[in-house]
Design a protein around this motif. Sequence first.
Motif, PDB file in Angstrom:
ATOM      1  N   HIS A 199      -4.727   7.878   0.341  1.00 56.30           N
ATOM      2  CA  HIS A 199      -3.455   7.418  -0.435  1.00 56.30           C
ATOM      3  C   HIS A 199      -3.455   5.930  -0.358  1.00 56.30           C
ATOM      4  O   HIS A 199      -3.302   5.281  -1.521  1.00 56.30           O
ATOM      5  CB  HIS A 199      -2.302   7.830   0.031  1.00 56.30           C
ATOM      6  CG  HIS A 199      -1.851   9.319  -0.293  1.00 56.30           C
ATOM      7  ND1 HIS A 199      -1.614   9.483  -1.590  1.00 56.30           N
ATOM      8  CD2 HIS A 199      -1.578  10.525   0.226  1.00 56.30           C
ATOM      9  CE1 HIS A 199      -1.092  10.801  -1.829  1.00 56.30           C
ATOM     10  NE2 HIS A 199      -1.322  11.403  -0.683  1.00 56.30           N
ATOM     11  N   ARG A 230      -3.674   3.081  -3.568  1.00 59.00           N
ATOM     12  CA  ARG A 230      -2.584   2.129  -4.011  1.00 59.00           C
ATOM     13  C   ARG A 230      -2.945   0.810  -3.485  1.00 59.00           C
ATOM     14  O   ARG A 230      -2.159  -0.040  -3.956  1.00 59.00           O
ATOM     15  CB  ARG A 230      -1.410   2.806  -3.284  1.00 59.00           C
ATOM     16  CG  ARG A 230      -0.965   4.235  -3.527  1.00 59.00           C
ATOM     17  CD  ARG A 230       0.204   4.709  -2.991  1.00 59.00           C
ATOM     18  NE  ARG A 230       0.654   5.775  -3.089  1.00 59.00           N
ATOM     19  CZ  ARG A 230       1.848   6.419  -2.832  1.00 59.00           C
ATOM     20  NH1 ARG A 230       2.418   5.837  -1.943  1.00 59.00           N
ATOM     21  NH2 ARG A 230       2.224   7.673  -3.423  1.00 59.00           N
ATOM     22  N   GLY A 265       2.578   2.195   1.199  1.00 57.08           N
ATOM     23  CA  GLY A 265       3.306   3.664   0.958  1.00 57.08           C
ATOM     24  C   GLY A 265       2.701   5.098   1.269  1.00 57.08           C
ATOM     25  O   GLY A 265       2.900   5.996   1.304  1.00 57.08           O
ATOM     26  N   ALA A 266       1.298   4.861   1.884  1.00 53.07           N
ATOM     27  CA  ALA A 266       0.551   6.085   2.110  1.00 53.07           C
ATOM     28  C   ALA A 266       1.121   6.646   3.221  1.00 53.07           C
ATOM     29  O   ALA A 266       1.407   7.955   3.165  1.00 53.07           O
ATOM     30  CB  ALA A 266      -0.691   5.557   2.610  1.00 53.07           C
ATOM     31  N   GLU A 300       4.182   8.539   2.101  1.00 56.56           N
ATOM     32  CA  GLU A 300       3.724   9.786   1.076  1.00 56.56           C
ATOM     33  C   GLU A 300       3.127  10.959   1.973  1.00 56.56           C
ATOM     34  O   GLU A 300       3.408  12.133   1.609  1.00 56.56           O
ATOM     35  CB  GLU A 300       2.718   9.414   0.151  1.00 56.56           C
ATOM     36  CG  GLU A 300       1.932  10.446  -0.601  1.00 56.56           C
ATOM     37  CD  GLU A 300       3.048  10.793  -1.767  1.00 56.56           C
ATOM     38  OE1 GLU A 300       2.829  11.731  -2.310  1.00 56.56           O
ATOM     39  OE2 GLU A 300       3.985   9.854  -2.137  1.00 56.56           O
ATOM     40  N   GLU A 341       6.167  12.771   3.503  1.00 52.30           N
ATOM     41  CA  GLU A 341       6.759  13.724   2.587  1.00 52.30           C
ATOM     42  C   GLU A 341       5.870  14.953   2.209  1.00 52.30           C
ATOM     43  O   GLU A 341       6.619  16.099   2.017  1.00 52.30           O
ATOM     44  CB  GLU A 341       6.830  12.818   1.144  1.00 52.30           C
ATOM     45  CG  GLU A 341       7.607  13.502  -0.146  1.00 52.30           C
ATOM     46  CD  GLU A 341       7.938  12.776  -1.062  1.00 52.30           C
ATOM     47  OE1 GLU A 341       8.172  13.447  -2.218  1.00 52.30           O
ATOM     48  OE2 GLU A 341       8.057  11.337  -1.044  1.00 52.30           O
TER      49      GLU A 341
END
Length: 349
Positions: A266, A270, A304-305, A308, A311
């Motif tokens: 991720h 990004r 934001g890895a 993520e 989540e």
Amino acid sequence: MPVSFTQHNVGSRIDRRLAGFLETWRAPVDDPDVEAAYQLLTDFVLNGGKRVRPQLCYWGWRGAGGGDGDEIITAAASLELCHAGLLIHDDIMDGSELRRGRATVHRSLAGLHRGPGSDAFGQAGGILLGTLSLAWSDTMLSSCGVEPHRLRAAHHVFDTMRTEVISGQYLDVLAQLRSGASVDEALTVIRFKTAKYTVERPLQIGGALAGASLELLESYSRFGLPLGEAFQLRDDVLGTFGVESETGKSALDDLREGKHTVLVAHAVRRATPAQLTHFKSWHGNPELTEERAEELRQILRDTGALAEVEEMIEDRVREAVTALAAARMEPESARALAVLADQLAHRTK
């Protein structure tokens, strides 16, 4: 009162069964160095570990209507011997120094014979001890005392599990040679190396030993795969952001080895060009320091890895709990597995 993961003293009963089994399989050679190696393996098996797979096997048996007898404790304990062997081999492949807060088996063996060639000796000895533990897991399962036709069905699942986990480990090794794993590729490694091996198959082995229906075995799969993925995703987070005093492993290992986890995939997808250049220059670098590691962790946060992956963990726990609610199994087992799902996904070690 809610069922806890440790109700029925399953963990302590498994430990006692393991201790008794290992006592009957002492070194067959009258040599102090061989005896020391056997003792090292015994200590590794008995000291530490969460006994996740054996306990899941136990609840898979109970969920299918199996009684609280010695045969399932023996069968479940065999999975811990399998796990110990795979961990020893994994630590050699990863070059890890610590496991469960102590020196890894191959490093301990090297320490027994200091001098030229000690590292090579430790690795060779570790391969042998890991293989011995794997062989013993077969011996223990085969002698559990369950009816032959049910044992054959369970042993087929056990064989499938070992084929899957070795294939997943091979994919993991391949990822270190390739240019980098995508999120989907990293999830494939997780599914075969961990999800099936840690949750789905242990549940099904226990179920098969108790004569579970195909419907229940499929329910175990629908529950076990997402929970197993959540378990490994949490492990990846702890491998990078965990506290060594709690996890028993260095938070530098995965970054130094250049592990191509979902977390890393991720971040790579990004990252800005500057972030990507810095990340690639240090990820997998054996000279990585704690200061540089913290910079990599910050990139994982800033892209934001980390958020993520957290989540993804929650999504999979919800999927597992939904599948569990729909499964037709003994209520006590369902309650125990619901507690376990939360514990595995939100652990700190």
